[in-house]
Design a protein around this motif. Structure first.
Motif, mmCIF file in Angstrom:
data_model
loop_
_atom_site.group_PDB
_atom_site.id
_atom_site.type_symbol
_atom_site.label_atom_id
_atom_site.label_comp_id
_atom_site.label_asym_id
_atom_site.label_seq_id
_atom_site.Cartn_x
_atom_site.Cartn_y
_atom_site.Cartn_z
ATOM 1 N N ALA A 1 0.820 -1.211 0.000
ATOM 2 C CA ALA A 1 0.000 0.000 0.000
ATOM 3 C C ALA A 1 0.856 1.264 0.000
ATOM 4 N N SER A 2 1.970 1.247 0.730
ATOM 5 C CA SER A 2 2.837 2.427 0.764
ATOM 6 C C SER A 2 3.455 2.685 -0.605
ATOM 7 N N ALA A 3 3.901 1.606 -1.254
ATOM 8 C CA ALA A 3 4.482 1.758 -2.591
ATOM 9 C C ALA A 3 3.436 2.196 -3.598
ATOM 10 N N LEU A 4 2.182 1.744 -3.417
ATOM 11 C CA LEU A 4 1.106 2.193 -4.304
ATOM 12 C C LEU A 4 0.912 3.701 -4.197
ATOM 13 N N GLU A 5 0.935 4.211 -2.974
ATOM 14 C CA GLU A 5 0.813 5.664 -2.788
ATOM 15 C C GLU A 5 1.969 6.388 -3.461
ATOM 16 N N SER A 6 3.159 5.824 -3.379
ATOM 17 C CA SER A 6 4.307 6.459 -4.028
ATOM 18 C C SER A 6 4.156 6.454 -5.547
ATOM 19 N N SER B 1 -7.149 -0.786 -7.317
ATOM 20 C CA SER B 1 -6.790 0.563 -6.865
ATOM 21 C C SER B 1 -7.204 1.585 -7.917
ATOM 22 N N HIS B 2 -6.919 2.857 -7.637
ATOM 23 C CA HIS B 2 -7.221 3.939 -8.588
ATOM 24 C C HIS B 2 -6.053 4.214 -9.525
ATOM 25 N N LEU B 3 -4.934 3.511 -9.340
ATOM 26 C CA LEU B 3 -3.746 3.853 -10.114
ATOM 27 C C LEU B 3 -3.965 3.675 -11.613
ATOM 28 N N LEU B 4 -4.540 2.535 -12.017
ATOM 29 C CA LEU B 4 -4.705 2.287 -13.446
ATOM 30 C C LEU B 4 -5.660 3.282 -14.093
ATOM 31 N N ALA B 5 -6.707 3.661 -13.355
ATOM 32 C CA ALA B 5 -7.661 4.628 -13.906
ATOM 33 C C ALA B 5 -7.036 6.012 -14.030
ATOM 34 N N ASP B 6 -6.161 6.370 -13.093
ATOM 35 C CA ASP B 6 -5.551 7.705 -13.093
ATOM 36 C C ASP B 6 -4.245 7.764 -13.871
#
Length: 590
Positions: free
Chosen positions: A510-515, A546-551
């Motif tokens: 989760a921390s790396a995802l935020e990064s 997560s929202h990473l792929l959408a963003d």
């Protein structure tokens, strides 16, 4: 039945046990028994315990391991390093040899057994991997030096004490003038004979016509000759009257039924040493077991090994013993002698029980100097300076951890040394994980392979930068990744696309995802698109939640070559795969 066999491996090998296997196990057990009798006495005295305790620790614990252990050839019992750790831990409770000291040794065995069994049930065998091999090797090397130095007092026939080298050397130096000459002669003669047996007896026997294997096994049983000859010399020349210390009367009995003392304050005092002792004992034991199993294309179960060793230590605590583990030298002898199943250990236990019942009167005149020589010759094989040199050449960081462990163990004792080893292993792991290897990569001409630009001649483009991170992304290195990416971008203002190559990324927490989200936004503010390539399926599954792929400002590519070719020919992302399409393709749905 298969589930029960998971915890009782004896049910697996016991079904196919036959007469031929019994003969092989019996021969191996006979040889190991001959070797184990003097070792058991010596290691018990090294631990500050009466010699018979070593025999007791070599009976029921071996039977328990035969039932619960998975190694076919591991020989469990007292070993040098665990004996020294027992002396150090129980010595904080009471002086060696006292009833309180013996009670503390029983509690140590019981606590160690409980810890090992609990770790096995919870399948925590992987925790042993937190101790790096250089640190373990350094600790064992330093312990071997301390043990050998400590036994010098018995060779000289003087008094000396101390858990660390400075104190040991100081007391040896102060008392060296009181050296007993007959003891010194016996000690040096035993040392010379045992060293010759280890190196020279096998070649001599082979020159006399003996086959290689019988000569090797005879050489390994050589210490018995030292015991017999030195005992006869003491009796023949009445050397005990001349100041030669002997083992003395050993009770003729089977192991007594003992119950570990339930004293909460004592348990609190010994729980940390018991934990350290458990970890070191397991690491030493499982390393030997895996090495020998590999030679016969067998396998061991590390989690079940924890249960097997735990059961052995609990058995020791209820039978007048002390902490035990798998011994290297005995296990190799057991293997070479042809042991095929853990039943060889059970037969060895029977042999030790017979010795405890009927042979102990013959050992009353055994000089302690001979036992000290046996220990010195055994532990000096643990001192491995070759590994120190190898680690120095290979990795300065590993050498620093290894050297620090050696120096702390030598300077301050076994317990501070092993605690420092654990701390250094964890620190080294955290340091490496927090600063993973990363590289800017380019395409090798004429291929679809991408390699480090600093090592290879590769094709790159000023507008595209590809970063390959060779480590899972976690909270330990998340901030490092942010800084690394932004530093690279700052040095190359013409960059318009950043590709994060995920071929070596096995997990993203989760921390790396935020990064990654922060990197995506900060690159977008600079007019740079972030792309992903070669993301592994399990990692993509988590990213999809997560929202990473959408963003994501860029795209997700199935291969690095596809990413580079697409962005090189179509900087505006024409024809690039959408993140969702790439996820479906990775799952084989399109």
């Amino acid at each position: 039945m298969s589930k029960l066999a998971r915890y009782l491996p004896i049910l697996a090998w016991g079904r196919s046990y036959d007469r031929q296997t019994l003969v092989s196990d019996g021969v191996a057990a006979g040889i190991v028994t001959i070797m184990l009798i003097p070792q058991s006495l010596a290691y018990a005295m090294l631990a500050g315990l009466p010699p018979e305790v070593g025999l007791y620790a070599s009976i029921l614990p071996i039977l328990a391991y035969a039932i619960f252990g998975t190694s076919r050839t591991l020989a469990v019992g007292p070993v040098a390093v665990i004996s020294l750790m027992t002396l150090a831990a129980a010595g904080t409770v009471a002086p060696p040899g006292t009833p309180e000291f013996i009670a503390a040794a029983l509690v140590l065995a019981f606590l160690s057994g409980l810890i090992l069994v609990l770790m096995g049930v919870l399948k925590l065998g992987f925790l042993a991997n937190l101790l790096s091999h250089p640190v373990v090797s350094g600790f064992i090397t330093a312990s071997g030096i301390i043990i050998a130095t400590g036994q010098a007092k018995s060779i000289l026939g003087i008094q000396a004490s101390g858990e660390a080298m400075p104190e040991l050397l100081a007391t040896l130096t102060r008392n060296i003038g009181a050296t007993n000459l007959p003891t010194l002669i016996i000690g040096l003669a035993s040392l010379a004979f045992l060293f010759w047996v280890r190196k020279g007896l096998k070649p001599t026997l082979m020159r006399l016509g003996m086959a290689a294997r019988p000569a090797d096994l005879t050489a390994k049983a050589g210490p018995i000759a030292a015991v017999v000859l030195s005992t006869m010399a003491v009796a023949a020349f009445d050397l005990e009257a001349k100041g030669v210390k002997v083992v003395g009367e050993i009770p003729q009995s089977l192991p007594p039924l003992t119950v570990p003392l339930f004293d909460l304050s004592l348990w609190q005092q010994l729980i940390v040493p018991a934990l350290l002792l458990s970890v070191i004992g397991f690491v030493e034991s499982v390393s030997v077991a895996q090495t020998l199993a590999a030679k016969r294309r067998q396998r061991i179960d590390p989690d079940q090994e924890l249960i097997g060793l735990g059961a052995a230590n609990i058995a020791a605590s209820f039978s007048g013993g002390y902490p035990v583990t798998g011994g290297f030298a005995r296990s190799v002898v057991n293997f070479d002698a042809g042991a095929e199943t853990p039943a060889a250990g059970a037969i060895t236990a029977v042999g030790i029980a017979i010795a405890a019942l009927f042979l102990t009167p013959l050992l009353a005149s055994l000089p302690i100097a001979t036992l000290a020589a046996t220990i010195i010759v055994a532990v000096l094989s643990l001192v491995d300076f070759q590994t120190v040199r190898t680690v120095w050449r290979y990795s300065r960081a590993d050498f620093a951890a290894m050297a620090a462990t050696i120096l702390i163990t030598l300077g301050f004792g076994v317990e501070p040394g092993v605690m420092a080893g654990v701390a250094l292993s964890l620190a080294l792991l955290l340091w490496r994980t927090s600063r993973p290897h990363a590289a800017i990569v380019g395409r090798v001409p004429g291929t679809e392979h991408f390699r480090n630009v600093a090592r290879h001649t590769v094709v790159t483009d000023p507008a595209i930068i590809t970063i390959r991170v060779d480590e899972s992304l976690t909270y330990l290195n998340a901030r490092w990744l942010e800084e690394y990416v932004l530093e690279e971008i700052a040095e190359q203002p013409q960059v318009r696309h950043v590709i994060l190559m995920g071929s070596a990324i096995n997990a993203i927490d989760a921390s790396a995802l935020e990064s990654l989200e922060a990197i995506n936004h900060r690159l977008a503010d600079a007019g740079i698109r972030l792309h992903l390539s070669e993301v592994k399926g399990p990692v993509m599954d988590r990213l999809a939640r997560s929202h990473l792929l959408a963003d994501l400002t860029g795209q997700v590519f199935l291969s690095q070559d596809n990413a580079f070719s697409t962005l090189l020919s179509a900087p505006d992302d024409a024809g690039a795969m959408t993140p969702r399409e790439d996820l479906w393709l990775a799952r084989g749905l399109i």
